[in-house]
Design an enzyme around this catalytic site. Structure first.
Site, PDB file in Angstrom:
ATOM      1  N   GLU A 143       0.848  -1.206   0.000  1.00 33.74           N
ATOM      2  CA  GLU A 143       0.000   0.000   0.000  1.00 33.74           C
ATOM      3  C   GLU A 143       0.877   1.248   0.000  1.00 33.74           C
ATOM      4  O   GLU A 143       2.077   1.166   0.278  1.00 33.74           O
ATOM      5  CB  GLU A 143      -0.915  -0.017   1.233  1.00 33.74           C
ATOM      6  CG  GLU A 143      -0.152   0.122   2.526  1.00 33.74           C
ATOM      7  CD  GLU A 143      -0.906  -0.408   3.742  1.00 33.74           C
ATOM      8  OE1 GLU A 143      -1.613  -1.421   3.615  1.00 33.74           O
ATOM      9  OE2 GLU A 143      -0.747   0.191   4.825  1.00 33.74           O
ATOM     10  N   LYS A 196       2.831   4.628   1.014  1.00 36.80           N
ATOM     11  CA  LYS A 196       3.376   5.198   2.242  1.00 36.80           C
ATOM     12  C   LYS A 196       3.020   6.688   2.198  1.00 36.80           C
ATOM     13  O   LYS A 196       3.606   7.465   1.448  1.00 36.80           O
ATOM     14  CB  LYS A 196       4.889   5.005   2.299  1.00 36.80           C
ATOM     15  CG  LYS A 196       5.512   5.499   3.590  1.00 36.80           C
ATOM     16  CD  LYS A 196       6.950   5.042   3.701  1.00 36.80           C
ATOM     17  CE  LYS A 196       7.570   5.401   5.029  1.00 36.80           C
ATOM     18  NZ  LYS A 196       7.483   6.810   5.383  1.00 36.80           N
ATOM     19  N   ASP A 246       2.680  10.490   2.961  1.00 36.78           N
ATOM     20  CA  ASP A 246       3.675  11.423   3.468  1.00 36.78           C
ATOM     21  C   ASP A 246       2.982  12.511   4.280  1.00 36.78           C
ATOM     22  O   ASP A 246       2.715  13.605   3.794  1.00 36.78           O
ATOM     23  CB  ASP A 246       4.432  12.039   2.280  1.00 36.78           C
ATOM     24  CG  ASP A 246       5.758  12.625   2.710  1.00 36.78           C
ATOM     25  OD1 ASP A 246       6.129  12.446   3.886  1.00 36.78           O
ATOM     26  OD2 ASP A 246       6.410  13.271   1.877  1.00 36.78           O
ATOM     27  N   TYR A 303      -4.400   2.943   8.422  1.00 37.85           N
ATOM     28  CA  TYR A 303      -3.836   1.781   7.734  1.00 37.85           C
ATOM     29  C   TYR A 303      -3.371   0.650   8.642  1.00 37.85           C
ATOM     30  O   TYR A 303      -2.761  -0.292   8.171  1.00 37.85           O
ATOM     31  CB  TYR A 303      -2.676   2.222   6.845  1.00 37.85           C
ATOM     32  CG  TYR A 303      -1.688   3.156   7.538  1.00 37.85           C
ATOM     33  CD1 TYR A 303      -0.940   2.742   8.633  1.00 37.85           C
ATOM     34  CD2 TYR A 303      -1.540   4.466   7.084  1.00 37.85           C
ATOM     35  CE1 TYR A 303      -0.057   3.589   9.260  1.00 37.85           C
ATOM     36  CE2 TYR A 303      -0.649   5.329   7.712  1.00 37.85           C
ATOM     37  CZ  TYR A 303       0.084   4.882   8.799  1.00 37.85           C
ATOM     38  OH  TYR A 303       0.942   5.727   9.418  1.00 37.85           O
ATOM     39  N   LYS A 318      11.190   3.148  -0.271  1.00 36.92           N
ATOM     40  CA  LYS A 318      11.191   4.599  -0.482  1.00 36.92           C
ATOM     41  C   LYS A 318      11.393   4.927  -1.957  1.00 36.92           C
ATOM     42  O   LYS A 318      12.274   4.370  -2.611  1.00 36.92           O
ATOM     43  CB  LYS A 318      12.325   5.234   0.336  1.00 36.92           C
ATOM     44  CG  LYS A 318      12.203   4.989   1.831  1.00 36.92           C
ATOM     45  CD  LYS A 318      11.322   5.992   2.502  1.00 36.92           C
ATOM     46  CE  LYS A 318      12.125   7.217   2.855  1.00 36.92           C
ATOM     47  NZ  LYS A 318      11.308   8.184   3.591  1.00 36.92           N
ATOM     48  N   CYS A 337      17.556  49.748  -2.684  1.00 36.50           N
ATOM     49  CA  CYS A 337      16.871  48.966  -3.718  1.00 36.50           C
ATOM     50  C   CYS A 337      17.862  48.628  -4.834  1.00 36.50           C
ATOM     51  O   CYS A 337      18.534  49.525  -5.341  1.00 36.50           O
ATOM     52  CB  CYS A 337      15.698  49.762  -4.280  1.00 36.50           C
ATOM     53  SG  CYS A 337      14.955  48.970  -5.718  1.00 36.50           S
ATOM     54  N   CYS A 339      16.263  50.860  -8.122  1.00 38.04           N
ATOM     55  CA  CYS A 339      16.179  52.328  -8.159  1.00 38.04           C
ATOM     56  C   CYS A 339      17.074  52.993  -7.113  1.00 38.04           C
ATOM     57  O   CYS A 339      17.155  54.216  -7.051  1.00 38.04           O
ATOM     58  CB  CYS A 339      14.735  52.782  -7.994  1.00 38.04           C
ATOM     59  SG  CYS A 339      14.135  52.598  -6.302  1.00 38.04           S
ATOM     60  N   CYS A 378      11.078  48.498  -0.907  1.00 39.72           N
ATOM     61  CA  CYS A 378      11.422  49.720  -1.616  1.00 39.72           C
ATOM     62  C   CYS A 378      10.114  50.488  -1.749  1.00 39.72           C
ATOM     63  O   CYS A 378       9.163  49.982  -2.330  1.00 39.72           O
ATOM     64  CB  CYS A 378      11.982  49.368  -3.001  1.00 39.72           C
ATOM     65  SG  CYS A 378      11.927  50.738  -4.153  1.00 39.72           S
ATOM     66  N   CYS A 383       9.475  52.891  -8.888  1.00 46.32           N
ATOM     67  CA  CYS A 383      10.663  52.051  -9.114  1.00 46.32           C
ATOM     68  C   CYS A 383      10.373  51.170 -10.326  1.00 46.32           C
ATOM     69  O   CYS A 383       9.338  50.500 -10.399  1.00 46.32           O
ATOM     70  CB  CYS A 383      10.914  51.200  -7.876  1.00 46.32           C
ATOM     71  SG  CYS A 383      12.113  49.891  -8.129  1.00 46.32           S
TER      72      CYS A 383
END
Ligand code: IVH
Length: 699
Positions: A135, A137, A139, A248, A344, A438, A441, A456, A461
């Site tokens: 089945e 796995k 996560d 499960y 895995k 920035c 500019c 900024c 700008c």
């Protein structure tokens, strides 16, 4: 869980209730039937993923129950669907002991590892071939649930495997977890079940989009999001995250009558079947029982290939000896059972060198550091650039130029740096210096207290101007295809385009003379620009790039007015009355509509033909689709599902959650599944394509 006969009966009961929700005549018996109907719909929606009523219809039933319970508090039971909702904040999570330690699994990474493990299993079992159950796995974050006398009495996190945090209230918010289940039917008095809580990729994206709207760095991956969600102290917030739970493993049980161990619990697949039949979301459909390790390997590889198509993340497969008696004989080491192993999948992590950090200016002026790494392939994509979001992230992760960094890219999620490997440092690494001006500019950057980003504040700008135009034309905003970041930047540099209204007065005669612009691409761009003028106003509001106003808030705003410029008259207080708009967002909207330049820009757009009036509110009466019901299935060739659904509602139509005789139109896209099959059996349902649908609207 529900036989076809029960399904039909519950659906009928539900239809009857929906016809007369207001004069629903309650007695304790009727109330039980209303609860049963609601539980049935929860199950169809959250466990089976195949709802039989629309959200609206479900809400009506739910509200009917709420009303009755409010008027008759003595009729409220702990397993009533209304009792999932908790309003009291959790102060601390109590530590509780697991009935059986929650062990982890041994890992394997390839076919050889599995062959080795199978050899050991055969030795221990003295069998020539072992039966396995394979089945996914999942996560997510592991949990343990205890049911006693059919009621959910406790839920806990894994913790250190021996003790975990008690999180019952939070788990009750997950609608696929039954609050009660008929275990006594199987002679079970108490049972401990293990599982995994997770966020689907779609819900994770939704959640991160909402964070982005507030300029908060997104969560790294659905796994972290799930783990974090379990420890939230506000159950209502847990509920909003729409978590899922896969169960499960049965780790412990006691019987009512000691004589009879239910047959189902003698095999792992049987236990999954038992859980499924009691309404749990076990991997009943995903699992496979096979004899011998070769078939296991094939199944694992198949799943790995299809991994990206799953709605949730899995990081491998789990292979379990199917026979429980054999599991007991094989026993466990101190760390993991010998009867199970994880396989895995290929890692979606890689290490690379952090070469440099660039500082990008966003459309609202926020400065985002972006890490440039030696490009590495991760999960089929080459990653070379990774957003670091803000200065704090650099500090928290202790990043330095020259560091070896661990990079992860989970599924559709944008890549991120997990950590720097401090042990790999040579001493030549350099500190990352955050600029004080920035980068475009050269204005001095400022940081507002409580905000993570440096900013900024020069709205002229150039970087901001360009980013605002890129956002304006983007897919979820005005959707002007054919523009793209590159063309906007190019037109800006060539001085063909200075500001947003300029998009509608582009000098095509000059563009035509440039290399790389064929007649076709120019016509396409012109058409896309022309079409964008009639986009619904929520798209325009989103496109304006008002700080903190994402797609959801834009929709709320659009529903409020007949014309965008009405917002000039809204006070901060009036804005705050709107759904999900708090003081910060209200203030930002207020500022935007009290800035002369912005108003001028909107007026200019209107004079250039861009629709600022709300078509939806203007045309509510006498709508084309009045009273007609629609359902969409499969992926549509051009429309976004949410847009198509909105078009239905805008034109007076109604959306249904499932196929039934009440449905007038099923709009079918590519890869349509069971809904199409069902609809074919009901002659009154008209099955149409997206083109037919658009044709209906044009009529
Ligand atoms: S069985 C005693 N089955 O993976 C056996 N675990 O690395 C208990 N996990 O801690 C575990 N999907 O959180 C099992 N289908 C699955 C699983 C699964 C995910 C997690 C679980 C466990 C970890 C082991």
């Amino acid at each position: 869980m529900y036989s076809p006969k029960e399904t039909i009966e519950l659906q009928k009961a539900s239809e009857k209730l929906l016809k007369h929700p207001s004069n629903f005549d309650f007695t304790a018996k009727n109330l039980d039937s209303l609860k049963a109907v609601l539980r049935f719909h929860e199950y169809r929606y959250y466990v089976q993923n195949d709802p039989m009523v629309s959200d609206f219809e479900y809400d009506q039933l739910y509200k009917a129950l709420e009303k009755i319970e409010k008027e008759n508090p003595e009729l409220v039971t702990a397993n009533s669907p209304t009792q999932r909702v908790a309003t009291v904040l959790t102060k601390t999570f109590n530590t509780v002991q697991h009935l059986v330690p929650m062990l982890s699994l041994e890992n394997s990474y390839n076919a050889e590892d599995l062959l080795d493990w199978d050899r050991k299993a055969k030795d221990l079992s003295k069998l020539s071939e072992v039966e396995y159950c394979v089945e996914p796995k999942f996560d997510g974050a592991s949990i343990s649930l205890i049911y006693e006398n059919d009621a959910l009495v406790r839920a806990a996190t894994r913790g250190n495997g021996i003790e975990g945090d008690e999180i019952t209230t939070n788990i009750r918010q997950i609608r696929s977890v039954p609050l009660s289940a008929n275990f006594s039917k199987y002679n079970i008095h108490q049972i401990e079940i293990r599982g995994e809580v997770l966020l689907t990729k779609a819900n994770f994206k939704k959640y991160n989009d909402a964070l982005a709207e507030q300029n908060i760095p997104p969560l790294a991956n659905p796994r972290n999001a799930a783990a974090g969600s379990l420890r939230i102290k506000d159950p209502a917030e847990v509920r909003r995250r729409n978590l899922e739970a896969f169960l499960y493993h049965v780790s412990y049980f006691t019987l009512i009558d000691d004589e009879e161990i239910p047959e189902e619990l003698q095999s792992h697949a049987g236990a999954l079947q038992l859980l499924w039949s009691l309404g749990f979301r076990s991997p009943e459909k995903e699992k496979m029982v096979v004899k011998g390790i070769e078939a296991v390997i094939t199944y694992c590889q198949q799943f790995e290939e299809g991994r990206d198509q799953l709605p949730y993340e899995i990081d491998g497969m789990v292979i379990k000896v199917n026979n429980v008696e054999l599991q007991d004989r094989m026993g466990m080491t101190t760390h993991h059972p010998r009867w199970a192993i994880a396989y895995k999948f290929k890692a979606r992590q890689a290490t690379s060198k952090l070469k440099s950090v660039e500082f990008q200016v966003g459309r609202t002026g926020s400065i985002t550091p972006v890490a440039k790494i030696d490009p590495v392939p991760i999960g089929g994509v080459t990653v070379g650039s990774i957003s670091l979001f803000n200065e704090d992230v650099i500090r928290e992760k202790d990043l330095m130029i020259g560091d070896t960094v661990l990079v992860e890219r989970a599924g559709d999620v944008i890549p991120y740096i997990v950590k720097s490997l401090a042990d790999a440092r040579t001493g030549n690494e350099k500190k990352i210096l955050f600029p004080s001006n920035c980068p475009v500019c050269k204005d001095v950057l400022v940081k507002v207290e409580e905000e993570a980003a440096w900013r900024c504040n020069n709205i002229n700008c150039e970087a901001q101007v360009v980013e605002r135009m890129i956002h304006f034309t983007s897919k979820d905003a005005m959707d002007i295809r054919g523009f793209g970041d590159a063309n906007i930047k190019k037109f800006f540099e060539l001085k063909f385009l200075h500001d947003i209204p300029g998009i509608y007065t582009l000098p095509f005669e000059k563009i035509q003379q440039r290399e790389g612009f064929g007649e076709k691409s120019i016509t396409n761009l012109q058409t896309a620009i022309e079409n964008s003028k009639t986009q619904p106003i929520h798209r325009l509001i989103f496109a304006l790039g008002i700080r903190f106003v994402g797609e959801t808030t834009a929709k709320t705003l659009a529903q409020t007015v007949k014309h965008i410029l009405e917002f000039e008259k809204f006070s901060v207080e009036e804005l705050q009355v709107l759904e999900d708009i708090g003081p910060k967002v209200a203030n930002s909207i207020y500022q935007f509509f009290h800035n002369d330049d912005n108003i001028l820009m909107l007026q200019k757009l209107e004079s250039l033909g861009v629709q600022l009036a709300n078509k939806k509110r203007a045309s509510l009466s006498g709508s084309i689709l009045d009273g007609q019901t629609f359902l969409f299935t499969g992926s549509l060739p051009t429309l976004k599902r949410s847009d198509a659904e909105e078009m239905v509602e805008q034109n007076g139509g109604k959306l249904l959650g499932s196929v039934s005789s009440k449905l007038n139109y099923l709009v079918v896209g590519e890869d349509a599944g069971s809904k199409l099959e069902k609809a074919k059996k009901i002659s009154s349902v008209k099955i149409i394509s997206e083109a037919d649908f658009l044709h209906l609207l044009r009529k």
